[in-house]
Enzyme design. Structure first.
Site, PDB file in Angstrom:
ATOM      1  N   ASP A  34       0.855  -0.733   0.266  1.00 52.76           N
ATOM      2  CA  ASP A  34      -0.357  -0.324   0.212  1.00 52.76           C
ATOM      3  C   ASP A  34       0.708   1.109  -0.288  1.00 52.76           C
ATOM      4  O   ASP A  34      -0.024   2.243   0.205  1.00 52.76           O
ATOM      5  CB  ASP A  34      -1.103   0.460   1.434  1.00 52.76           C
ATOM      6  CG  ASP A  34      -0.012  -0.236   2.827  1.00 52.76           C
ATOM      7  OD1 ASP A  34       0.944   0.259   2.746  1.00 52.76           O
ATOM      8  OD2 ASP A  34      -1.142   0.109   3.355  1.00 52.76           O
ATOM      9  N   GLU A  36       2.994   2.164   2.138  1.00 51.47           N
ATOM     10  CA  GLU A  36       4.155   2.275   3.615  1.00 51.47           C
ATOM     11  C   GLU A  36       4.521   1.931   3.884  1.00 51.47           C
ATOM     12  O   GLU A  36       5.912   0.551   3.206  1.00 51.47           O
ATOM     13  CB  GLU A  36       2.826   1.431   4.890  1.00 51.47           C
ATOM     14  CG  GLU A  36       1.995   2.380   5.054  1.00 51.47           C
ATOM     15  CD  GLU A  36       0.756   2.041   6.598  1.00 51.47           C
ATOM     16  OE1 GLU A  36       1.433   0.985   6.745  1.00 51.47           O
ATOM     17  OE2 GLU A  36      -0.329   2.350   6.584  1.00 51.47           O
ATOM     18  N   LYS A 184      16.915  37.937 -10.360  1.00 52.04           N
ATOM     19  CA  LYS A 184      16.479  36.780 -10.076  1.00 52.04           C
ATOM     20  C   LYS A 184      14.713  37.822  -9.945  1.00 52.04           C
ATOM     21  O   LYS A 184      14.344  37.838  -9.221  1.00 52.04           O
ATOM     22  CB  LYS A 184      16.626  35.657 -10.153  1.00 52.04           C
ATOM     23  CG  LYS A 184      15.582  34.410 -10.178  1.00 52.04           C
ATOM     24  CD  LYS A 184      16.559  33.084  -9.644  1.00 52.04           C
ATOM     25  CE  LYS A 184      15.748  33.228  -8.098  1.00 52.04           C
ATOM     26  NZ  LYS A 184      16.376  31.679  -8.067  1.00 52.04           N
TER      27      LYS A 184
HETATM   28  C1  R5P Z   1      16.197  29.179  -4.697  1.00 51.93           C
HETATM   29  O1  R5P Z   1      16.348  30.093  -3.998  1.00 51.93           O
HETATM   30  C2  R5P Z   1      17.520  28.397  -4.695  1.00 51.93           C
HETATM   31  O2  R5P Z   1      18.881  28.740  -3.788  1.00 51.93           O
HETATM   32  C3  R5P Z   1      17.227  27.570  -5.826  1.00 51.93           C
HETATM   33  O3  R5P Z   1      17.916  29.256  -6.863  1.00 51.93           O
HETATM   34  C4  R5P Z   1      16.436  27.251  -6.474  1.00 51.93           C
HETATM   35  O4  R5P Z   1      15.445  26.521  -5.436  1.00 51.93           O
HETATM   36  C5  R5P Z   1      16.660  26.268  -7.975  1.00 51.93           C
HETATM   37  O5  R5P Z   1      15.394  25.509  -8.422  1.00 51.93           O
HETATM   38  P1  R5P Z   1      15.246  25.879  -9.294  1.00 51.93           P
HETATM   39  O6  R5P Z   1      16.316  24.881 -10.803  1.00 51.93           O
HETATM   40  O7  R5P Z   1      14.231  25.123  -9.681  1.00 51.93           O
HETATM   41  O8  R5P Z   1      14.984  27.079 -10.334  1.00 51.93           O
END
Ligand code: R5P
Length: 284
Positions: A34, A36, A184
């Site tokens: 199941d 677990e 970013k």
């Molecule tokens: C976010 O702040 C982390 O430091 C990484 O940049 C992020 O988690 C990377 O995630 P992904 O590869 O999904 O973009």
């Protein structure tokens, strides 16, 4: 001290036991029809044990709870090399849980006489939710030593966002190289865009450093951006190669030269071991 390797950290636990000259417990991990999880430690436990288990999946958290329950009469040093849910370190929207806290608090009852170690946990504030002493180990210089072997031309160490600048700076200082970061914006769980900073990357070799690569979206976007700006070769260095879905394909399609990562998660790219860091810490 007996070393107990959880199912997601068997290789790392073996390496740590080898470096420390300590016994490695024989364990059986299975799951019932199941779904677990089932765990059994077949070796006799010592009074002092080190449990090493990364928690990239929910089931890994259950295995960890099962291991800690078996070890309830021993003094436990718990090593969680990759602590899943550390990115859920805040309540971002009303009605959400603080999942990293919930996970730490589920582990607390088993750690009354114990201590906890993580490696480059995404949000060190998560450690405050442990009721026993908790410390975060830093694998950045292990990555930097490997970067040194790459024989790079005029290198720049780059963080894909402000969050990993400290890591990029520390690696760059170790190597005597320059560092910078990209701006970013995350639009959703898998959608990220970036704006360039004032870095001169034309004709230079770059290493993008981050704590983890999950979907690969952050790194793939950064690679594409930097290559458009004339970067020569672009390498990635990350502590935790989570690498979900088609992350590796995404990264190679973006033109990555190579991916350097540690064995906090056991993947094909995990060529740098954090075992010396953990062994030294457990010894002290
Ligand atoms: C976010 O702040 C982390 O430091 C990484 O940049 C992020 O988690 C990377 O995630 P992904 O590869 O999904 O973009």
């Amino acid at each position: 001290m007996m070393i107990i390797g959880g199912p997601s950290s068997q290789l790392l636990a073996g390496r740590v036991a080898g470096l420390m000259g300590e016994d490695l417990a024989l364990c059986d991990y299975r799951h019932f029809p199941d779904g677990e999880a089932y765990t059994q430690i077949l070796s006799d436990l010592d009074e002092e044990v080190a449990v090493i288990q990364s928690t990239p999946t929910d089931r890994d958290i259950i295995y960890l709870l099962q291991l800690l329950d078996i070890c309830k009469d021993s003094r436990v040093s718990l090593v969680i090399p990759y602590f899943g849910y550390a990115r859920q370190d805040k309540i971002f929207q009303p009605g959400e849980p603080l999942t990293a806290r919930a996970v730490a608090q589920a582990l607390n009852p088993f750690l009354e006489a114990g201590r906890v170690f993580t490696v480059n946990i995404h949000a060190p504030s998560v450690l405050d939710h442990f009721s026993s002493p908790a410390r975060n180990l830093d694998a950045t210089l292990l990555l930097a030593d490997k970067i040194r072997d790459l024989d790079l031309r005029d290198p720049v160490i780059i963080s894909p966002d402000k969050g990993a600048v400290r890591m990029a700076r520390s690696a760059a200082e170790h190597l005597g190289a320059e560092y910078d970061y990209l701006e970013k914006t995350r639009h959703s769980g898998s959608e990220v865009s970036m704006a360039p900073k004032e870095i001169q990357v034309n004709g230079r070799d770059l290493v993008i450093c981050d704590d983890m690569i999950a979907t690969g979206e952050t790194m793939a976007t950064a690679i594409a951006l930097l290559r458009r700006q004339g970067a020569r070769r672009v390498y990635l260095a990350a502590v935790h190669p989570v690498l979900t879905g088609s992350a590796i394909l995404k990264l190679y399609r973006s033109g990555v030269e190579a991916i350097l990562a540690t064995d906090t998660l056991d993947r094909g790219v995990s060529t740098i071991s954090v075992a010396p860091l953990i062994a030294e810490t457990l010894r002290s």
